[in-house]
Design a protein around this motif. Structure first.
Motif, PDB file in Angstrom:
ATOM      1  N   MET A 139      68.757 -54.516 127.977  1.00 56.46           N
ATOM      2  CA  MET A 139      67.621 -55.431 127.880  1.00 56.46           C
ATOM      3  C   MET A 139      67.689 -56.529 128.935  1.00 56.46           C
ATOM      4  O   MET A 139      66.688 -56.853 129.586  1.00 56.46           O
ATOM      5  N   ASP A 145      55.694 -58.893 126.695  1.00 58.80           N
ATOM      6  CA  ASP A 145      55.550 -57.619 127.393  1.00 58.80           C
ATOM      7  C   ASP A 145      56.866 -57.151 128.013  1.00 58.80           C
ATOM      8  O   ASP A 145      56.944 -56.056 128.547  1.00 58.80           O
ATOM      9  N   HIS A 187      60.546 -55.785 127.679  1.00 59.69           N
ATOM     10  CA  HIS A 187      61.294 -54.993 126.691  1.00 59.69           C
ATOM     11  C   HIS A 187      62.436 -55.809 126.110  1.00 59.69           C
ATOM     12  O   HIS A 187      63.222 -56.422 126.832  1.00 59.69           O
TER      13      HIS A 187
END
Length: 283
Positions: free
Chosen positions: A130, A166, A168
């Motif tokens: 991430m 938006d 991830h």
């Protein structure tokens, strides 16, 4: 008044905030006023936006005690302009990877090494992916951490939140923490598990409200300038008094300083049982 904990993912920095515990217009504001008498009162803002984003991702599904060392290790390895990879260090190489900022450094990081660096935070493989993905996105769209910081602090709050969501791995709580603690935006009340539980248990939001619905109710009913310290103080109240399994009210009305402001949804003081507010008997 106690000092704000040093290891507090939801704050830790900020200037003293003006606080006028006048006649509250809503019960939610009255709750925040009481929390303001118990805990710190700060106006937040000024934290580097990308570091704040990384810090909050590290905190997901773990405690501050676990995520703080991961954050410190990450910053030690990747925030320097001359950060070296573990493989380079083991090989004895003097080569360095020049980075202009943290976002660029993490965008170029080796995933396995980053995962090792943040292992104390738990879910380190997922979180490292991430963080690298967020760093790549921010470098591509904003040119790096400085451009991202300028967007977060100066952009339209609604647009900033939409762009953050938006990315991830960025959920509503993470986005709101960046808006509050980096952007210094008033009227932002991030909702974590403590805030979600307490707001519904106290009857400040519907018993079956999800995190977003709780946020909407709190931001509607709490003045903008009180949302920031309301968020951090409610988390501390949840740790000290209104815990998930044994809230202080089970020890009697005198045990909880907010007893008179609370509807105790899901709490049976006679049977000394506690259920999630959403599971409470409608009667």
């Amino acid at each position: 008044m106690p000092e704000e904990p040093a290891n507090n993912i939801s704050g830790g920095v900020g200037a003293p905030a003006e606080f006028v515990p006048a006649e509250a217009d809503t019960r939610a504001e009255a709750v925040v006023d009481e929390l303001g008498q118990m805990y710190w009162r700060k106006a937040y803002g000024g934290r580097d936006a990308f570091e704040c984003l990384v810090r909050t991702i590290l905190s997901q599904n773990t405690s501050d005690v676990a995520s703080q060392p991961a954050h410190d290790s990450l910053m030690e390895r990747y925030s320097s302009g001359e950060a070296r990879s573990a493989s380079e260090t083991r090989a004895g190489s003097e080569a360095t990877r020049e980075r202009s900022d943290l976002a660029e450094s993490l965008a170029a990081a080796e995933q396995s090494e980053l995962a090792e660096t943040i292992s104390s935070a738990g879910l380190y493989n997922q979180k490292s992916e991430m963080i690298i993905g967020a760093a790549e996105r921010i470098c591509e769209e904003f040119g790096g951490a400085d451009g991202f910081d300028a967007f977060v602090t100066g952009g339209d709050p609604g647009e900033v939140r939409e762009r953050l969501l938006d990315i991830h791995g960025v959920g509503p709580k993470t986005a709101d923490c960046v808006l509050l603690f980096s952007g210094g935006r008033g009227g932002v009340f991030p909702v974590d598990t403590h805030v979600h539980r307490i707001a519904r248990r106290m009857g400040l939001a519907p018993a079956d409200a999800d995190h977003e619905a709780v946020r909407e109710h709190l931001e509607r009913d709490v003045p903008a300038e009180k949302c920031g310290f309301g968020h951090t103080a409610m988390i501390q109240f949840g740790r000290e008094y209104c815990t998930a399994r044994k809230p202080a009210c089970l020890d009697g009305p005198e045990a909880c300083p907010l007893y008179d402001l609370c509807e105790r949804v899901g709490v049976d003081e006679v049977e000394e049982t506690v259920v999630d507010p959403a599971d409470a008997d409608a009667d």
